[in-house]
Write a protein that holds these residues in place. Structure first.
Motif, PDB file in Angstrom:
ATOM      1  N   UNK B  99      67.817  50.182   1.774  1.00 30.47           N
ATOM      2  CA  UNK B  99      67.599  48.813   1.352  1.00 30.47           C
ATOM      3  C   UNK B  99      66.363  48.446   1.192  1.00 30.47           C
ATOM      4  N   UNK B 100      65.471  48.611   2.603  1.00 29.33           N
ATOM      5  CA  UNK B 100      64.137  48.107   2.756  1.00 29.33           C
ATOM      6  C   UNK B 100      63.144  48.989   1.663  1.00 29.33           C
ATOM      7  N   UNK B 101      63.519  50.267   1.458  1.00 26.99           N
ATOM      8  CA  UNK B 101      62.635  51.029   0.718  1.00 26.99           C
ATOM      9  C   UNK B 101      62.728  50.642  -0.491  1.00 26.99           C
ATOM     10  N   UNK B 128      73.235  48.435  -4.161  1.00 28.65           N
ATOM     11  CA  UNK B 128      73.216  47.957  -5.647  1.00 28.65           C
ATOM     12  C   UNK B 128      72.859  46.496  -5.436  1.00 28.65           C
ATOM     13  N   UNK B 129      73.001  45.970  -4.304  1.00 26.32           N
ATOM     14  CA  UNK B 129      72.522  44.523  -4.052  1.00 26.32           C
ATOM     15  C   UNK B 129      71.032  44.489  -3.797  1.00 26.32           C
ATOM     16  N   UNK B 130      70.573  45.684  -3.324  1.00 22.54           N
ATOM     17  CA  UNK B 130      69.242  45.638  -2.914  1.00 22.54           C
ATOM     18  C   UNK B 130      68.368  45.753  -4.344  1.00 22.54           C
ATOM     19  N   UNK B 247      60.529  50.628  11.927  1.00 22.52           N
ATOM     20  CA  UNK B 247      61.697  49.802  11.986  1.00 22.52           C
ATOM     21  C   UNK B 247      61.702  49.421  10.776  1.00 22.52           C
ATOM     22  N   UNK B 248      63.147  49.620  10.240  1.00 28.96           N
ATOM     23  CA  UNK B 248      63.549  49.165   8.880  1.00 28.96           C
ATOM     24  C   UNK B 248      63.747  47.789   8.847  1.00 28.96           C
ATOM     25  N   UNK B 249      64.166  47.208  10.092  1.00 31.45           N
ATOM     26  CA  UNK B 249      64.626  45.851  10.367  1.00 31.45           C
ATOM     27  C   UNK B 249      63.365  45.000  10.237  1.00 31.45           C
TER      28      UNK B 249
END
Lengths: 112, 272
Positions: B99-101, B128-130, B247-249
């Protein structure tokens, strides 16, 4: 439990190769480092072949030992696990054997 | 090993009594009797192989998967698509990283995702939302993605020239290691809320991966995770494995991930 999917492939390959001939034994070659459990394949094979033309066919599993060559010093040695290291200390290895996952042969009840 | 049915003997399943140090090899539990198609029933030890009537077929059991994977790989190469196979245990943060990427990198390069889970389309919907196009593969009872699932996913996704294709495998550190999907590289994600000994416990996966991403490093002050030991364990299994910490967060370390993506994309002859 990837052995189930693998055994499905075994059944498909053997069924096709047999052309309707009655099989006594299927001989597999499974590398010691292939990440596959022979017992699990046997269990799945028995379950998958019930009430099919392959019911009762015996699975023979030949284990191929792990053999590695050291990229550093070229020594060839038996490697029981993927964590093996060469006596020289190197873990840079090329795997000579032990990754096999093959159907070696089929033995028929009738003459071929 | 039992020469008649191939079971047990050299079984790899062992039991270790940690109180006494006693080790046991598990014996097989299945019956040594079977029924033939013609209805005859007997112990299969009763008919030893005769040595005759043997046909050597030398068939590779995973040949079909590997052939489809090779087709996928050629398909990617022809379109300069960088395909990456993301593997981890459940909950290590594969989807959050994706999502982050997608949010950060999508403008630079189009991203398509093949999502693998046993059930639900939750992750596909998150992707999809990302902002990326995604196909959800539900494997049902299956514990991993296979090359034909990716081939079918590609027909639906139709990724364009130069796309970055992320294949999020089923959360499982065992089975996905065995199945080539045609990817450029497997990337294993290990989070610091897991044990640093994971590479030693699941050596096939860490051996198969080109890169290990250590995720959730924002939690390091709160957990007993030894980064140096985790890296040493991974290198013990795979001396060539690459390493990123992020950290993806919080986004910490993500620039090193994007640099890795750019570098890998350029090795696929992609102009970045």
């Amino acid at each position: 439990m990837h052995e189930f999917g693998i055994t499905t492939r075994i059944v498909a390959i053997v069924t096709k190769a047999a052309h309707g001939r009655r099989i006594e034994t299927v001989t597999l070659e499974v590398g010691a480092l292939a990440g596959v459990m022979g017992d699990a394949i046997t269990f799945c094979f028995d379950a998958l072949t019930q009430e099919t033309a392959l019911a009762g066919v015996r699975l023979e599993i030949v284990e191929i030992p792990g053999l590695a060559r050291c990229i550093h010093c070229d020594a060839l040695f038996n490697a029981a696990t993927l964590l093996a290291a060469c006596l020289c200390g190197s873990r840079q290895l090329s795997w000579v054997s032990g990754q096999e996952l093959n159907i070696k042969s089929l033995t028929y009840l009738e003459m071929v | 090993m039992c020469v008649h049915c191939g079971c047990s003997g050299e079984s790899h399943t062992t039991l270790l009594n940690l109180a006494t140090g006693e080790a046991f090899a598990m014996s097989h539990a299945h019956e040594h009797e079977h029924v033939h198609a013609d209805g005859t029933r007997h112990a299969h030890h009763d008919h030893a192989p005769t040595g005759q009537n043997v046909e050597t077929i030398d068939a590779r059991i995973l040949a079909k998967n590997d052939a489809i994977a090779a087709t996928n790989r050629a398909w990617f190469e022809g379109r300069e698509i960088l395909a990456l196979n993301l593997v981890s245990s459940p909950g290590a943060g594969k989807t959050t990283l994706l999502e982050r990427t997608i949010r950060d990198f999508h403008k630079e390069r189009g991203i398509c995702v093949i999502e693998g889970d046993q059930a639900t389309s939750r992750d596909g919907e998150r992707i999809r939302a990302a902002g990326a196009t995604a196909v959800q593969v539900n494997t049902g009872t299956g514990c991993h993605l296979e090359a034909d699932m990716v081939a079918r996913g590609l027909k639906l996704l139709k990724p364009g020239f130069g796309t970055l294709l992320m294949i999020e495998n089923v959360g499982n550190l065992v089975c996905p290691a065995m199945f080539d999907l045609g990817e450029h590289a497997k990337i294993v994600i290990l989070s610091v809320t897991e044990g640093e000994d994971k590479p030693l416990k699941y050596p096939h996966m860490f051996r198969a991966a080109a890169l290990m991403i250590l995720n959730k490093i924002d939690l390091l002050p709160h957990v007993d995770f030894d980064v140096a030991a985790a890296v040493a364990n991974a290198r013990q299994v795979n001396p060539n494995i690459g390493l990123l910490q992020l950290s993806a967060k919080t986004g910490a370390g993500l620039e090193t991930w994007y640099a890795w993506l750019r570098n890998s994309a350029s090795s696929c002859n992609l102009s970045v």
